[in-house]
Design a protein around this motif. Structure first.
Motif, short mmCIF file in Angstrom:
data_model
loop_
_atom_site.label_atom_id
_atom_site.label_comp_id
_atom_site.label_asym_id
_atom_site.label_seq_id
_atom_site.Cartn_x
_atom_site.Cartn_y
_atom_site.Cartn_z
N MET A 44 0.99 -1.18 -0.12
CA MET A 44 0.00 0.00 -0.06
C MET A 44 0.89 1.27 -0.04
SD MET A 44 -2.54 1.09 3.00
CE MET A 44 -3.22 2.89 2.98
N THR A 45 1.96 1.33 1.05
CA THR A 45 2.58 2.26 0.89
C THR A 45 3.61 2.70 -0.22
OG1 THR A 45 2.95 2.05 3.30
CG2 THR A 45 4.57 3.39 2.22
N LEU A 46 4.03 1.70 -0.85
CA LEU A 46 4.73 1.59 -2.28
C LEU A 46 4.03 2.35 -3.33
CD1 LEU A 46 7.37 1.02 -3.67
CD2 LEU A 46 6.23 -1.33 -4.33
N PHE A 47 2.76 1.97 -3.09
CA PHE A 47 1.63 2.45 -4.21
C PHE A 47 1.50 4.08 -3.82
CE2 PHE A 47 -2.76 3.81 -4.99
CZ PHE A 47 -2.80 3.47 -6.49
N SER A 48 1.15 4.34 -2.60
CA SER A 48 0.87 5.66 -2.27
C SER A 48 2.40 6.49 -2.74
CB SER A 48 0.59 5.76 -0.86
OG SER A 48 -0.43 5.19 -0.50
N TYR A 49 3.48 6.11 -2.57
CA TYR A 49 4.55 6.94 -2.67
C TYR A 49 4.93 7.19 -4.21
CZ TYR A 49 6.61 7.53 1.85
OH TYR A 49 7.08 7.89 3.12
N SER A 50 4.46 5.88 -5.24
CA SER A 50 4.49 5.87 -6.57
C SER A 50 3.47 7.02 -7.05
CB SER A 50 4.16 4.48 -7.30
OG SER A 50 5.26 3.68 -6.73
N ILE A 51 2.29 7.03 -6.67
CA ILE A 51 1.35 7.89 -7.27
C ILE A 51 1.76 9.23 -6.66
CG2 ILE A 51 -1.06 8.66 -7.15
CD1 ILE A 51 -0.47 6.10 -8.61
N SER A 52 2.12 9.69 -5.41
CA SER A 52 2.61 10.57 -4.95
C SER A 52 3.71 11.30 -5.83
CB SER A 52 2.98 10.72 -3.58
OG SER A 52 3.21 11.99 -3.10
N ARG A 53 4.30 10.34 -6.13
CA ARG A 53 5.70 11.06 -6.85
C ARG A 53 5.25 11.10 -8.57
NH1 ARG A 53 11.68 8.13 -7.57
NH2 ARG A 53 12.52 9.78 -8.50
N ASP A 55 2.21 12.28 -9.53
CA ASP A 55 1.41 13.23 -9.54
C ASP A 55 1.88 14.54 -8.78
OD1 ASP A 55 -0.54 11.70 -10.59
OD2 ASP A 55 -1.88 11.45 -8.87
N LYS A 56 3.10 14.30 -8.27
CA LYS A 56 3.81 15.60 -7.65
C LYS A 56 2.81 16.19 -6.43
CE LYS A 56 6.88 16.63 -11.31
NZ LYS A 56 6.85 15.33 -12.21
N LYS A 57 2.23 14.95 -5.83
CA LYS A 57 1.34 15.61 -4.80
C LYS A 57 1.67 14.74 -3.57
CE LYS A 57 -2.15 17.48 -7.64
NZ LYS A 57 -3.37 17.70 -7.78
N GLN A 58 1.24 15.27 -2.25
CA GLN A 58 1.63 14.57 -1.09
C GLN A 58 0.40 13.64 -0.75
OE1 GLN A 58 2.87 12.90 0.93
NE2 GLN A 58 3.93 14.56 2.45
N TYR A 59 0.77 12.14 -1.02
CA TYR A 59 -0.34 11.24 -0.76
C TYR A 59 0.47 10.14 0.29
CZ TYR A 59 -2.59 12.71 -5.10
OH TYR A 59 -3.41 13.41 -6.14
N ARG A 60 1.56 10.40 0.74
CA ARG A 60 2.43 9.55 1.73
C ARG A 60 2.06 9.55 2.94
NH1 ARG A 60 5.42 12.48 -1.85
NH2 ARG A 60 6.13 13.97 -0.25
N ILE A 152 -9.02 9.32 -3.34
CA ILE A 152 -9.23 8.40 -4.67
C ILE A 152 -7.96 7.23 -4.50
CG2 ILE A 152 -9.03 8.13 -7.03
CD1 ILE A 152 -10.65 10.77 -7.21
N GLN A 153 -6.61 7.87 -4.43
CA GLN A 153 -5.69 7.15 -4.21
C GLN A 153 -5.57 5.97 -2.95
OE1 GLN A 153 -2.66 6.64 -2.55
NE2 GLN A 153 -3.34 8.07 -1.13
N LEU A 154 -6.21 6.95 -1.93
CA LEU A 154 -6.24 6.00 -0.63
C LEU A 154 -7.34 4.88 -0.82
CD1 LEU A 154 -5.23 6.24 2.26
CD2 LEU A 154 -7.61 7.40 2.89
N MET A 155 -8.44 4.94 -1.72
CA MET A 155 -9.07 3.83 -1.67
C MET A 155 -8.57 3.00 -2.44
SD MET A 155 -12.12 2.37 -1.42
CE MET A 155 -13.18 3.24 -0.86
#
Length: 176
Positions: A44-53, A55-60, A152-155
């Motif tokens: 889950m964390t790997l996914f969140s870090y990947s999407i954050s990177r 999208d250049k947004k804070q999802y971590r 959305i990414q959290l879901m």
């Protein structure tokens, strides 16, 4: 030419489940919960870090947890963005979700098969979104994030969590 490791002496091929689940006696429920939680939280964390990177947004999540923790400690403890506390808290929450999954698996005929685990992940995602929203609303200085896209990414991240935690559980049960 056949190559054999001193650790692997069988003529059978070494399978992924043999590597991930090498044990000599049955593992306790707590051990299974811990390993399934670690696996699910890591993916889950790997996914969140990947999407954050991407999208250049804070999802971590661990970094957001550090932000929230530091801002309410009144200066007594202010963890840096990458402080281990956020990762530990995130894993503990994952253990809470996995413990709830285990309670359902143990007390019903529902098994941790991937389709059930995806549904559990989706329920966890809804719960996670509600918990984060409450935290952001109650916090005196919440982080400035794009909540819509974060949720959305959290879901999706929780569906990944549920699926990988359930898959790991199945591996430990020898069902794959």
């Amino acid at each position: 030419m056949s190559h054999r490791s001193f650790l692997h002496t069988s003529n059978k091929p070494l399978l992924l489940k043999d590597v991930l689940v090498c044990q000599t006696k049955p593992m306790s429920s707590f051990g299974k919960i811990l390993i399934a939680s670690l696996t699910g939280t890591a993916f889950m964390t790997l996914f969140s870090y990947s999407i954050s990177r991407k999208d250049k947004k804070q999802y971590r999540e661990p970094e957001l947890l550090n932000h929230l923790t530091g801002k309410i400690s009144r200066g007594l403890f202010i963890p840096k963005e990458k402080h281990p506390l956020g990762y530990i808290l995130h894993l503990l929450v994952g253990m809470g979700f996995t413990t709830a999954y285990w309670a359902v698996w143990r007390s019903t005929k529902i098994d941790p098969h991937w389709d059930n685990a995806m549904i559990f992940g989706a329920f966890s995602g809804v719960a996670g979104i509600i918990i984060w929203e409450i935290n952001f609303k109650l916090h005196p200085d919440p982080p400035e994030i794009d909540k819509r896209n974060y949720y959305i990414q959290l879901m999706i991240a929780h569906i990944i969590f549920g699926t990988t935690a359930g898959g790991q559980w199945q591996l430990m049960e020898g069902k794959y």
